[in-house]
Design a protein around this motif. Sequence first.
Motif, mmCIF file in Angstrom:
data_model
loop_
_atom_site.group_PDB
_atom_site.id
_atom_site.type_symbol
_atom_site.label_atom_id
_atom_site.label_comp_id
_atom_site.label_asym_id
_atom_site.label_seq_id
_atom_site.Cartn_x
_atom_site.Cartn_y
_atom_site.Cartn_z
ATOM 1 N N ASP A 127 13.065 -1.933 -6.199
ATOM 2 C CA ASP A 127 12.022 -0.911 -6.187
ATOM 3 C C ASP A 127 12.158 -0.071 -4.927
ATOM 4 N N LEU A 128 11.721 1.159 -5.008
ATOM 5 C CA LEU A 128 11.792 2.079 -3.881
ATOM 6 C C LEU A 128 10.371 2.439 -3.473
ATOM 7 N N VAL A 129 10.051 2.222 -2.219
ATOM 8 C CA VAL A 129 8.688 2.431 -1.717
ATOM 9 C C VAL A 129 8.756 3.300 -0.463
ATOM 10 N N SER A 130 7.755 4.157 -0.296
ATOM 11 C CA SER A 130 7.665 5.004 0.890
ATOM 12 C C SER A 130 6.315 4.772 1.579
ATOM 13 N N THR A 131 6.354 4.630 2.892
ATOM 14 C CA THR A 131 5.122 4.445 3.652
ATOM 15 C C THR A 131 5.279 5.061 5.036
ATOM 16 N N ARG A 132 4.175 5.564 5.586
ATOM 17 C CA ARG A 132 4.204 6.165 6.915
ATOM 18 C C ARG A 132 3.984 5.127 8.024
ATOM 19 N N SER A 133 3.791 3.883 7.645
ATOM 20 C CA SER A 133 3.487 2.847 8.636
ATOM 21 C C SER A 133 4.726 2.256 9.290
ATOM 22 N N ILE A 134 5.921 2.650 8.829
ATOM 23 C CA ILE A 134 7.144 2.144 9.439
ATOM 24 C C ILE A 134 7.958 3.322 9.969
ATOM 25 N N THR A 135 8.881 3.019 10.868
ATOM 26 C CA THR A 135 9.688 4.082 11.482
ATOM 27 C C THR A 135 11.148 4.031 11.080
ATOM 28 N N SER B 48 0.819 -1.220 0.000
ATOM 29 C CA SER B 48 0.000 0.000 0.000
ATOM 30 C C SER B 48 0.855 1.274 0.000
ATOM 31 N N GLY B 49 2.190 1.114 0.076
ATOM 32 C CA GLY B 49 3.070 2.279 0.071
ATOM 33 C C GLY B 49 3.155 2.931 -1.301
ATOM 34 N N ALA B 50 3.659 4.167 -1.320
ATOM 35 C CA ALA B 50 3.797 4.916 -2.571
ATOM 36 C C ALA B 50 5.140 4.583 -3.220
ATOM 37 N N ALA B 51 5.095 4.172 -4.488
ATOM 38 C CA ALA B 51 6.325 3.864 -5.222
ATOM 39 C C ALA B 51 7.047 5.161 -5.585
ATOM 40 N N ILE B 52 8.366 5.168 -5.431
ATOM 41 C CA ILE B 52 9.197 6.323 -5.783
ATOM 42 C C ILE B 52 9.906 5.985 -7.092
ATOM 43 N N ASP B 53 9.382 6.525 -8.201
ATOM 44 C CA ASP B 53 9.928 6.228 -9.529
ATOM 45 C C ASP B 53 10.826 7.318 -10.061
#
Length: 197
Positions: free
Chosen positions: A173-181, A146-151
């Motif tokens: 792949d590079l992914v960003s999510t607020r659910s991890i610290t 569900s994270g946002a892909a950084i392309d």
Amino acid sequence: MGLLNAAAEHCAGWLVAASWQLGLFVCLVDLSARLARSAPPRFLHGLWLLVLVKVFLPTSLTTPLGVGHWGITPLVYQATAQLAGPARLTSESTRFDGVADEGQPPLGVARIIPLPAFLILWAAGGLFFIAAVVWRYWRLVRTIDSGAAIDEGPVRVMLEQIAMELEVEPVPDLVSTRSITSALLFGIARPRIVLPG
């Protein structure tokens, strides 16, 4: 039937020894990790890898020079003697590794609950632990998916440059999510670098 009971007693003795030794080791590693919170992540990761190594090692605290032989065996023997009541126990009849000699139940376990019930409880605990690990893994997969892909952007360009220098293919792949610290690398067939964001 006697052979089956003997095998069950041996298995139960090994399970008792392996379980408490691993539990004690996990507590020691957890305490060390809490005391060394400011240590580098590689050190903390290495500490928990020791737990994984211990899982695949046999019970090893029974050696004559080990702390289990001179420190814990007397305690186990005293507890077993109290559980045995009037039954005569010798130091040779109950060994520290949990395997009893002369037909004695392992570490007094069968005196508390029947041996089949003990094995069923142990198996249920193992299945519960596996189910918890699978559930947490499934939650992590859903979080990453569900994270946002950084392309594009400077971070993606930097990742591709480093991958070219290290000759890494394919580029993760590079992914960003607020659910991890904290950042993590996830996956084998499809590796993804997950960044907090």
